[in-house]
Write a protein that holds these residues in place. Structure first.
Motif, mmCIF file in Angstrom:
data_model
loop_
_atom_site.group_PDB
_atom_site.id
_atom_site.type_symbol
_atom_site.label_atom_id
_atom_site.label_comp_id
_atom_site.label_asym_id
_atom_site.label_seq_id
_atom_site.Cartn_x
_atom_site.Cartn_y
_atom_site.Cartn_z
ATOM 1 N N HIS A 4 0.881 -1.163 0.000
ATOM 2 C CA HIS A 4 0.000 0.000 0.000
ATOM 3 C C HIS A 4 0.921 1.216 0.000
ATOM 4 N N ILE A 5 0.728 2.081 -0.949
ATOM 5 C CA ILE A 5 1.725 3.114 -1.163
ATOM 6 C C ILE A 5 1.038 4.424 -1.560
ATOM 7 N N VAL A 6 1.679 5.520 -1.230
ATOM 8 C CA VAL A 6 1.173 6.833 -1.644
ATOM 9 C C VAL A 6 2.013 7.314 -2.819
ATOM 10 N N LEU A 7 1.359 7.628 -3.905
ATOM 11 C CA LEU A 7 2.065 8.104 -5.093
ATOM 12 C C LEU A 7 1.547 9.481 -5.501
ATOM 13 N N GLU A 8 2.286 10.129 -6.360
ATOM 14 C CA GLU A 8 1.903 11.457 -6.813
ATOM 15 C C GLU A 8 1.944 11.502 -8.334
ATOM 16 N N ARG A 9 1.024 12.263 -8.908
ATOM 17 C CA ARG A 9 0.993 12.351 -10.371
ATOM 18 C C ARG A 9 0.391 13.695 -10.768
ATOM 19 N N ASN A 10 0.919 14.257 -11.802
ATOM 20 C CA ASN A 10 0.338 15.497 -12.326
ATOM 21 C C ASN A 10 -0.688 15.151 -13.389
ATOM 22 N N MET A 11 -1.923 15.573 -13.141
ATOM 23 C CA MET A 11 -3.004 15.260 -14.070
ATOM 24 C C MET A 11 -3.320 16.487 -14.914
ATOM 25 N N GLN A 12 -3.320 16.290 -16.213
ATOM 26 C CA GLN A 12 -3.684 17.402 -17.103
ATOM 27 C C GLN A 12 -5.139 17.256 -17.494
ATOM 28 N N LEU A 13 -5.878 18.308 -17.292
ATOM 29 C CA LEU A 13 -7.315 18.219 -17.541
ATOM 30 C C LEU A 13 -7.765 19.287 -18.535
ATOM 31 N N HIS A 14 -8.624 18.873 -19.426
ATOM 32 C CA HIS A 14 -9.192 19.807 -20.410
ATOM 33 C C HIS A 14 -10.237 20.669 -19.700
ATOM 34 N N PRO A 15 -10.350 21.928 -20.103
ATOM 35 C CA PRO A 15 -11.305 22.815 -19.402
ATOM 36 C C PRO A 15 -12.751 22.321 -19.439
ATOM 37 N N ARG A 16 -13.074 21.464 -20.408
ATOM 38 C CA ARG A 16 -14.476 21.020 -20.458
ATOM 39 C C ARG A 16 -14.855 20.166 -19.239
ATOM 40 N N PHE A 18 -14.063 20.990 -16.210
ATOM 41 C CA PHE A 18 -14.162 21.830 -15.022
ATOM 42 C C PHE A 18 -15.631 21.969 -14.625
ATOM 43 N N GLY A 19 -15.814 22.511 -13.441
ATOM 44 C CA GLY A 19 -17.191 22.711 -12.990
ATOM 45 C C GLY A 19 -17.429 21.966 -11.695
ATOM 46 N N ARG A 20 -18.670 21.638 -11.455
ATOM 47 C CA ARG A 20 -19.027 21.061 -10.168
ATOM 48 C C ARG A 20 -18.364 19.683 -9.961
ATOM 49 N N SER A 21 -18.252 18.959 -11.048
ATOM 50 C CA SER A 21 -17.722 17.595 -10.888
ATOM 51 C C SER A 21 -16.233 17.505 -11.251
ATOM 52 N N LEU A 22 -15.512 18.572 -10.978
ATOM 53 C CA LEU A 22 -14.084 18.597 -11.306
ATOM 54 C C LEU A 22 -13.330 17.472 -10.612
ATOM 55 N N ARG A 60 -1.616 25.730 -18.158
ATOM 56 C CA ARG A 60 -0.483 25.578 -19.065
ATOM 57 C C ARG A 60 -0.449 26.754 -20.048
ATOM 58 N N ASP A 61 0.742 27.215 -20.296
ATOM 59 C CA ASP A 61 0.880 28.318 -21.243
ATOM 60 C C ASP A 61 0.424 27.892 -22.629
ATOM 61 N N GLY A 62 -0.348 28.737 -23.255
ATOM 62 C CA GLY A 62 -0.707 28.490 -24.650
ATOM 63 C C GLY A 62 -1.880 27.561 -24.863
ATOM 64 N N THR A 63 -2.226 26.781 -23.840
ATOM 65 C CA THR A 63 -3.386 25.904 -23.966
ATOM 66 C C THR A 63 -4.307 26.169 -22.787
ATOM 67 N N GLY A 64 -5.488 25.636 -22.876
ATOM 68 C CA GLY A 64 -6.410 25.810 -21.750
ATOM 69 C C GLY A 64 -6.272 24.717 -20.714
ATOM 70 N N PHE A 65 -5.387 23.783 -20.961
ATOM 71 C CA PHE A 65 -5.238 22.655 -20.030
ATOM 72 C C PHE A 65 -4.718 23.120 -18.673
#
Lengths: 159, 260
Positions: A4-16, A18-22, A60-65
């Motif tokens: 059982h381990i704790v890991l970290e990750r950077n998640m890139q998400l498209h703006p669509r 976003f919102g209540r269920s982010l 992110r620069d240049g994108t909406g991500f």
């Protein structure tokens, strides 16, 4: 062995997303991206068991991500050298141990000279891992049954 | 490729494992063979890896003074020596105990690479966790995008197959009594997963315990004296054997109790 381990990750998400269920969107994307993957460092990610923390997003620069750093707990499985494992035989090939004889036929198997031990498909074997090799998506191991208390633990032929 | 420690007269059947005397004899044979130039380097590298494990895992019972000699050993180094195949047996004569210590398994390699926030899981604990997730997945199955991965199914299947107990909490509780004698979390889980029947089996499958046997024997004597008096009336047994047998016995009892 399972960990059982704790890991970290950077998640890139498209703006669509976003919102209540982010949060839900981040979690489901994380599950899709991570579960079932394999790394030499952590082994196979079997399942995500919880989210520790989702950090602040960075546009992110240049994108909406937006990139969100996510800390999550997961169950991983990683075999390692010296570990004792119980395994099921799925295939019998011709790498013959010294004290056993290869028997070809419909059900290829190994049999000791006195016939007391037989290893064939579906046999359960307790082995010790003596070497591992890590691929991008798989982990390969070499194991031995040539030691005390190792070997066949359940013979389907005898059952 | 890999060289394996050779052993005489060992049958690859679990049930036909040699008795206590036989096993001990086997080890002696090994050390003698190694003097004759047998390939034993594989094990030596492991010993180094183990040391790192001890310091990294931060087990409660781990004494930093346990293995001061090879504290800076790297797992990678061990691997390198191992794969090179040129096994150089240490020239300096060492006492038997040290040889045994060098013969530790490679168990700890992973801990060197893994971060600290890692908890080893027994198979039965993994089953518990994964089954909860599986139940949640059934609830979420209306959403077609959420599907159990192949790794999940296989992981659960494997964990179920390897799980010998139904009550992981009681198993852990019993085995945690060994942590004060330096038995680490990983070793504990291996003991549980292997589900040993005798102390010999434990020592054969988790050779790292042998080092602890020699180094912690005095402490264990203190603890095992009452156990010896109350539980086992066999002065031939080594204190650690009694301790382990006692724990194995308890763990089996816990398993049975859980099953009921």
């Amino acid at each position: 062995m399972f960990f059982h381990i704790v890991l970290e990750r950077n998640m890139q998400l498209h703006p669509r997303h976003f919102g209540r269920s982010l949060r839900e969107n981040i979690v489901s994307k994380l599950m899709k991206d991570v579960e079932g993957t394999c790394s030499g460092r952590h082994g196979f990610v079997v399942a995500i068991t919880g989210i520790e923390n989702i950090g602040k997003g960075l546009i992110r620069d240049g994108t909406g991500f937006v990139t969100f750093p996510v800390k999550y707990q997961c169950v991983v499985f990683r075999p390692f050298k010296g570990e004792i494992l119980e395994a099921v035989v799925t295939m019998v090939n011709k790498l013959i141990p010294d004290d056993m004889e290869f028997q070809s036929g419909d059900m290829p198997n190994y049999t000791t000279s006195d016939g007391s031990v037989k290893i064939q498909k579906d046999s359960e074997v307790r082995l010790k891992i003596i070497g591992t090799r890590v691929d991008a998506t798989e982990i390969f191991c070499i194991g031995t049954i040539k030691d005390d208390f190792l070997g066949v633990i359940n013979d389907p032929a005898a059952a | 490729m890999f060289t394996m420690p050779q052993k005489k007269g060992v049958k690859s059947s679990l049930k036909s494992a040699s008795g206590k005397e036989g096993t001990l004899k086997g080890k002696d044979d090994n050390s003698i063979k190694s003097k004759k130039g047998r390939k034993v380097q594989f094990d030596t590298g492991a010993g180094e890896a183990h040391l790192n494990f001890s310091s990294k895992s931060g087990g409660k019972g781990d004494t930093p003074t346990t293995f001061p000699k090879a504290g800076g050993g790297q797992a990678g180094k061990g691997d390198k020596t191992f794969s090179s195949g040129k096994s150089s047996v240490p020239k300096t004569p060492q006492p038997l105990e040290l040889r045994i210590e060098n013969g530790l398994c490679q168990l700890p390699t992973i801990y060197v690479e893994l971060p600290e926030n890692v908890k080893c899981l027994m198979a039965c604990e993994a089953v518990d966790i994964l089954q909860v997730i599986q139940e949640q997945m059934v609830l979420l199955s209306k959403d077609p995008t959420i599907k159990a991965s192949l790794a999940f199914d296989r992981g659960l299947q494997y964990a179920k197959r390897g799980s010998h107990y139904t009550n992981p909490q009681s198993v852990r509780k019993v085995l945690e009594t060994l942590t004060k004698y330096g038995v680490t979390d990983g070793e504990m889980c291996i003991i549980a997963d292997v589900c040993p029947e005798t102390a010999d089996e434990v020592f054969a499958l988790v050779p790292s315990l042998k080092a602890k046997l020699t180094l912690l024997v005095w402490e264990m004597r203190i603890w095992t004296v009452p156990v010896v008096k109350t539980c086992m009336d066999d002065s031939h047994l080594h204190p650690f054997e009694i301790c382990t047998t006692f724990s194995c016995h308890l763990s089996c009892a816990a398993g049975t109790e859980g099953a009921m």
